[in-house]
Write an enzyme that holds these catalytic residues in place. Structure first.
Site, PDB file in Angstrom:
ATOM      1  CG  ASN A  13     -43.936  42.808  45.963  1.00  0.00           C
ATOM      2  OD1 ASN A  13     -44.216  42.363  47.070  1.00  0.00           O
ATOM      3  ND2 ASN A  13     -44.336  42.227  44.833  1.00  0.00           N
ATOM      4  CE  LYS A  15     -42.129  39.461  43.831  1.00  0.00           C
ATOM      5  NZ  LYS A  15     -42.007  38.770  42.565  1.00  0.00           N
ATOM      6  CG  HIS A 104     -47.791  40.610  42.447  1.00  0.00           C
ATOM      7  ND1 HIS A 104     -47.356  39.374  42.020  1.00  0.00           N
ATOM      8  CD2 HIS A 104     -46.741  41.454  42.325  1.00  0.00           C
ATOM      9  CE1 HIS A 104     -46.084  39.485  41.653  1.00  0.00           C
ATOM     10  NE2 HIS A 104     -45.687  40.731  41.829  1.00  0.00           N
ATOM     11  CD  GLU A 106     -45.053  36.727  42.738  1.00  0.00           C
ATOM     12  OE1 GLU A 106     -45.147  37.152  43.892  1.00  0.00           O
ATOM     13  OE2 GLU A 106     -44.068  36.970  41.998  1.00  0.00           O
ATOM     14  CD  GLU A 176     -45.053  43.784  38.923  1.00  0.00           C
ATOM     15  OE1 GLU A 176     -43.990  44.189  39.393  1.00  0.00           O
ATOM     16  OE2 GLU A 176     -45.775  42.956  39.489  1.00  0.00           O
ATOM     17  N   GLY A 182     -38.972  38.235  38.299  1.00  0.00           N
ATOM     18  CA  GLY A 182     -38.057  37.286  38.923  1.00  0.00           C
ATOM     19  C   GLY A 182     -37.149  36.557  37.944  1.00  0.00           C
ATOM     20  CB  SER A 221     -35.977  41.507  36.052  1.00  0.00           C
ATOM     21  OG  SER A 221     -36.408  40.185  36.321  1.00  0.00           O
TER      22      SER A 221
HETATM   23  P1  PGA Z   1     -38.874  41.246  40.546  1.00  0.00           P
HETATM   24  O1  PGA Z   1     -40.414  41.257  41.021  1.00  0.00           O
HETATM   25  O2  PGA Z   1     -38.370  42.663  40.643  1.00  0.00           O
HETATM   26  O3  PGA Z   1     -38.180  40.334  41.530  1.00  0.00           O
HETATM   27  O4  PGA Z   1     -38.849  40.738  39.159  1.00  0.00           O
HETATM   28  C1  PGA Z   1     -41.275  42.299  40.658  1.00  0.00           C
HETATM   29  C2  PGA Z   1     -42.649  42.041  41.211  1.00  0.00           C
HETATM   30  O5  PGA Z   1     -43.102  40.875  41.190  1.00  0.00           O
HETATM   31  O6  PGA Z   1     -43.332  42.973  41.672  1.00  0.00           O
END
Ligand code: PGA
Length: 259
Positions: A13, A15, A104, A106, A176, A182, A221
């Site tokens: 992903n 983003k 997601h 976000e 998640e 992140g 992560s």
């Molecule tokens: P990350 O993001 O691997 O950077 O923690 C995962 C995600 O938001 O899908």
């Protein structure tokens, strides 16, 4: 529950990151690694929709059929019409998307995505044969208040009841935890496994047969250093990878840990 039938699915992903040039170079670099040793895992990469066509062409040029291109969001509106700024599932399919992330965290926290819009998006994707990756997760406060399973199962059930498990066939839920995304530190194996087992139980409860075609991924992560332990958990069918998917080498490193 029998997990044997499902290979791991590792989905990147990007983003709001990347570029046309990165899409092309990423495909080249990944293909070179894949040619040396093809992982058992299935893989996909979800990118901003303006990069999708370039990604599709680059993967094709490299003969990297094992990696499915995908989008990060889709409109609740189907087909076409006067909806300025929206991109429909049929447009994503036209551009070559085979996967699409939905809901997601976000989008839920920063852009007002609700379970109701997630349901409409999953239906729109299913109608176009695009595999949805539906994200669910709890905040740190919810976890500390002991509400993790309640929050996750409410999100999962809202989607299952709203669009039916068949719409998710070939797709996935991605667990998640918001506090792990992140952060550099994934949830522990002891935190991941019970949530995945609960999601799997909810899927079986909805329809034992159909649930076999729905994966449950972990995201937050994931990197090459922690991927083997996470992907080896009995109810973890793959990973959703943010930061570590921007570099072909680390994405490959995670895919190589799959089964
Ligand atoms: P990350 O993001 O691997 O950077 O923690 C995962 C995600 O938001 O899908």
């Amino acid at each position: 529950m029998d997990m044997k039938g499902r290979s791991s699915l590792v989905v990147g992903n990007w983003k709001m990151n990347g570029s046309l040039a990165l899409a092309e170079n990423w495909a080249k670099e990944l293909a070179a690694l894949w040619r040396q040793a093809a992982p058992a895992a299935e893989a996909g990469l979800c990118v901003p929709s303006v990069f999708l066509d370039r990604l599709v062409r680059s993967l094709r040029a490299e003969g990297l059929e094992a990696v499915e291109p995908g989008a990060e969001d889709v409109s609740v509106r189907e087909g076409c019409g006067a909806f300025t700024g929206e991109v429909s599932a049929s447009m994503l399919r036209d551009a070559g998307a085979r996967l699409c992330i939905v809901g997601h965290s976000e989008r839920r926290t920063l852009f007002g995505e609700s379970n109701a819009s997630v349901v409409l998006k999953v239906k729109a994707l299913a109608a176009q044969g695009i595999r949805p990756i539906v994200c669910v997760g709890e905040t740190r406060e919810e976890r500390e208040a002991g509400r993790t399973s309640e929050v996750i199962l409410a999100q999962v059930r809202a989607v299952l009841e709203g669009c039916g498990i068949e719409s998710l066939s070939g797709g996935a839920f991605a667990y998640e935890p918001l506090w792990a995304i992140g952060s550099g530190a994934a949830a522990s194996l002891e935190q991941i496994e019970p949530v995945h087992a609960a999601i799997r139980a909810a899927l079986c409860e909805a329809d034992a047969g159909a649930s076999e075609k729905v994966r449950v991924l972990y995201g937050g992560s994931v990197k090459p250093a922690n991927a083997s332990a996470i992907l080896a958990l009995p109810h973890v069918d793959g990973a959703l990878v943010g930061g570590a998917s921007l570099k072909a080498e680390s994405f490959y490193g995670i895919c190589a840990c799959g089964r």
